[in-house]
Design a protein around this motif. Sequence first.
Motif, PDB file in Angstrom:
ATOM      1  N   HIS A  71      30.229  38.488  31.140  1.00 46.81           N
ATOM      2  CA  HIS A  71      30.544  39.253  29.944  1.00 46.81           C
ATOM      3  C   HIS A  71      30.574  38.312  28.733  1.00 46.81           C
ATOM      4  O   HIS A  71      30.953  37.139  28.848  1.00 46.81           O
ATOM      5  CB  HIS A  71      31.930  39.906  30.041  1.00 46.81           C
ATOM      6  N   LEU A 118      34.717  48.125  28.619  1.00 50.56           N
ATOM      7  CA  LEU A 118      35.060  47.823  30.005  1.00 50.56           C
ATOM      8  C   LEU A 118      35.568  49.067  30.739  1.00 50.56           C
ATOM      9  O   LEU A 118      35.842  49.015  31.941  1.00 50.56           O
ATOM     10  CB  LEU A 118      36.122  46.726  30.060  1.00 50.56           C
ATOM     11  N   TRP A 133      43.524  42.670  31.792  1.00 49.76           N
ATOM     12  CA  TRP A 133      42.192  42.537  32.397  1.00 49.76           C
ATOM     13  C   TRP A 133      41.739  41.082  32.393  1.00 49.76           C
ATOM     14  O   TRP A 133      41.173  40.602  33.377  1.00 49.76           O
ATOM     15  CB  TRP A 133      41.191  43.402  31.631  1.00 49.76           C
ATOM     16  N   PHE A 134      42.003  40.372  31.262  1.00 50.23           N
ATOM     17  CA  PHE A 134      41.630  38.960  31.204  1.00 50.23           C
ATOM     18  C   PHE A 134      42.314  38.158  32.303  1.00 50.23           C
ATOM     19  O   PHE A 134      41.790  37.150  32.768  1.00 50.23           O
ATOM     20  CB  PHE A 134      42.014  38.368  29.836  1.00 50.23           C
ATOM     21  N   PRO A 151      39.791  39.159  35.717  1.00 56.27           N
ATOM     22  CA  PRO A 151      38.469  39.675  35.345  1.00 56.27           C
ATOM     23  C   PRO A 151      37.604  39.913  36.579  1.00 56.27           C
ATOM     24  O   PRO A 151      37.830  39.330  37.637  1.00 56.27           O
ATOM     25  CB  PRO A 151      37.891  38.549  34.480  1.00 56.27           C
ATOM     26  N   TYR A 182      33.515  35.333  31.897  1.00 54.99           N
ATOM     27  CA  TYR A 182      33.347  35.881  30.557  1.00 54.99           C
ATOM     28  C   TYR A 182      33.515  34.765  29.512  1.00 54.99           C
ATOM     29  O   TYR A 182      34.124  33.730  29.770  1.00 54.99           O
ATOM     30  CB  TYR A 182      34.358  36.998  30.295  1.00 54.99           C
ATOM     31  N   GLY A 216      37.174  32.330  32.773  1.00 53.30           N
ATOM     32  CA  GLY A 216      37.008  32.636  31.361  1.00 53.30           C
ATOM     33  C   GLY A 216      36.863  31.413  30.483  1.00 53.30           C
ATOM     34  O   GLY A 216      37.236  30.295  30.856  1.00 53.30           O
TER      35      GLY A 216
END
Length: 997
Positions: free
Chosen positions: A211, A234, A253-254, A257, A261, A303
């Motif tokens: 993402h 999302l 969500w982070f 994940p 992303y 991330g």
Amino acid sequence: MDPITAIGLASAIITFVDFGSKIVRRLEELSAAGEVPKVFREIRTRLPLIITTIDRTRDAAKNLSRSAEEALSSVVESCYSQVKQLEEILQRFTAEKGESSWRKGFKATLSIMEETKVQRIESALRENVQILTLFSLAPDESSKRADLQQVIILPFERDMHLVGRENVLSSIGDLFKKQRRVAITGIGGVGKSQIAIEYCYQFMKKTPDAHVFWVYGGNPSRFYQGYKQIARDLALPSWDDPDTDTVELVLNWFGKPDRPYLLVIDNADSMADYWPRKLWAQTELGQQPRSLSACLPDINDDGFLLVTSRDNRIGGRLMRKGKPIVIEPLTLDEAKCLFQSRFEDHEDSCNDSDMERLLTELDCLPLAVTQAAAFISENSICIPEYLAVLEGDDAFEFLDEEMNDSRRDEESMNSVLRTWKLSFDQIMIQKPRAADLLSLMAMFDRQSIPKILLQVPETTTSLGTLLAFNLISSCANASSFQMHRLVQRFVQFSLVRSETVHLWQELAITALAREYPTHVGVSDWPVCENLTPHVQAVLTYQLASETAQLERGHLLCWAADYDVERGLYDQAFQRAEESTNIFDRFVPGTDPRAAAAQWQVGRLQYDHARSESHLNSASVALNRALQDSHKPGVIYADTAFELAHLYYEQNDTEKSVEMAEACWTSYQALLGPNDVRVLDNMHDHALKLAMCGRVQAGIKMWQDILTLCDASNASTDTRLIFSFRSLAGIAEFQGDSQMAEIFYQKLIILCERILSPDHVHVFDYRLSLAEQVMRDGRLDEAEKITQSILTSSGNKYEWRITASCLEMIAEIHSRKQLTIKEEHYRSRCLDVYQDMLGTSNNETTDAMVGLARVFAKNQKHAEAQTRKGVALARQLNDPDAEATFSECTNRSDTPCERYLNNLCAVLWNQGKWKELEDRSRQALDLEGDSPIFKRYLEAAVERQGRVEEALAIRTDRLELKIVDDSWMGRRQVEEPPIYETEDLRFGRIIHPRVYSS
């Protein structure tokens, strides 16, 4: 009911598209005819984008939920309303065919009056476009869950012409291997967002299924809007529920994940948004604003967070560890590539030198380069035309011109000045003192601004703020700073527009006058060198207030002092004269600043005197400075120093010695007996005494210097210089040339080490060494030393070294009896004196006499006759010789002994006994019991028949034990030496001061 609401969303979109297209066509027709008003030009380029964006939402609207459809209907309705207003303005104020020129002009004026209204319409449409973009990017509700594989929120195209950022992109990748947060910072317009966009595309290529989220972080509203889009794309649960905390939803969500992303926070520039302070304004509900820094995820292994900011402090804090990557402007070659890539249609017309000059003027800043290329291309002008305006008063309008760039956010300013105004506004909010400091710095030269000039409240923290925003950069261990050329111009333009520029100019000249050294010596040269560009900058300001004028006068005075040290005599004299004029207008004559300015004028007039009248003018200025200065004081002492030299040149030995004594005694009263300046001026006084015939008094003072040296505050090397110099002087004037030679050699070795082999002091000591070698009879060696000085010094140092070298070589050839060579060097020496001092100066006269003497030796009586009275007298032309020596004698109230001696000789030769008696008595009044003038007086009285009086004079003369009594008959005119032959000193230069070295 509004027609848009009545007909439904899909029909409303069709209606709006048709209606908007009609307005676009109307604007295009007017544009083709050259009649489109200026007020509509921006909207003409933006409206088609709005129509296209709304048209794209038509298919998506079929599958929207009811709440989403209502929201989208509201947006379309707003767009329709804005375009309807636009049509009314266009219909009302656009000139129609056949209307009179007066009517057209009236409508054009009204169009300008409506500019604010159109700008509001454009702003409203732009906000709607941002919302519509989300709808157009969002997938169908029905298929969202099924199609959700990868989310790319990157609303910018890739820049295929990006140049010069490979190292930065590589550094970002390297940092991400070590940590999960990276920040890039730099001045506005340096290309941070463009680098971030490029990294996103590289990241997508390297990690195809990841993402990518792009969030504008310039204000809370857009930040939350960006998180809202992430939640929707999302398809996070309850993302469209008004009661859902979208930030918490996205942060959760982070934390877990579904794939890797990259999150980009662009333009995180406001400290107030990311770390609100308790004392800052609260919301209407009385709650503290939410900290955006707390809205960023704690990045796990899947991330990456990339932040762009103008503020280094924000970048560093958001990274949590390490320092941000600071983006610098492009190199010149990179800026050329960027410029040419935006200027392809006119590439053949780009002159390399013009392009380099333009890019240098723009500091190779990417936004400024792109803006300039777009402006030049769109307006079909050449680079020199753009440069001419850029360097003139209209530059603000050029740099303020907005340009369209699809790779910059809608809220990002697309002009250099507007970009920096955002930074300046942020600084005004965070640290008003820093904005004041930037205003002060803009008044100086933009490079190497010393910290000593920035003594304002909260200097350290203000400098930190400006450094954090990259508006300035530090150098030399943070002891000085510099600012971008365009930043300086932006600040100057802003101050001119706010009518406060004169205030900051006055503060700048005050700061510079406060810090500029006075009584400049060698130790002050580095400081003065650093301040010189800033002096040149502030002296261009035209300030009328008395305070500013007095600061200007002070600065001019001491800048002239440093100009003298650098050999810029013309500039020094102009500045000293202006300084004197300022103080004459505003302060009384007894003001010490006025005395200092008079001293500068007087010393410069004396140093460059080319005639007796010039010397007299210098004497007037210096005596005025002496009268107005305070005794004891530095200005009084320095003025006395100059007068001592001036009186020496005028052969007024008594006044010369008196002023030399006043100089060193003043320093002694000010600084104590052991100060380095006192010893330095004592040496000058000793040398004056010895050269004016008071040898024993001079030797006694040199001995005192040797005694005081050990307790002096001078450095070890300077004490050695004083000691060697004193010992050399004692030996030289006692006739011990071999011992004097030893000490001059020691002086040369020492000064070559601590100064340099080609320093003026070293040349002076080498000249004195050559004189001692000549006295010792080693003529070839003396000539070799002197020729070496003459070759090495060239035109780098004062002309007196050259003159003294030529005179020394001439004397060496005289002692070798090489009269042809002697004639050559004496002729060159005379040329130097005539060029630098004029024909009536005493030293020029001496040189003329020396040349006449060698002409007579070479039997060139015709040439000698045109030179001087000595040559005339040798040809029995006594009347002309009398006129010549009378002119020399009458120049001063205290004439030189040698001129009186030669005048008496030619009077004797002509039998002018009464005139001889008068001149003899004049000489005896001046010189006391002089045997030669008693002989002249005795002969004059006897030839007039006063025998008894003559016998009395003779008896008195014989008591002086004068052996030579053969004075009867014609007396030949003496060749006027500087001293008696055995004590001849050829080095005319009084040794320079050395305390400051």
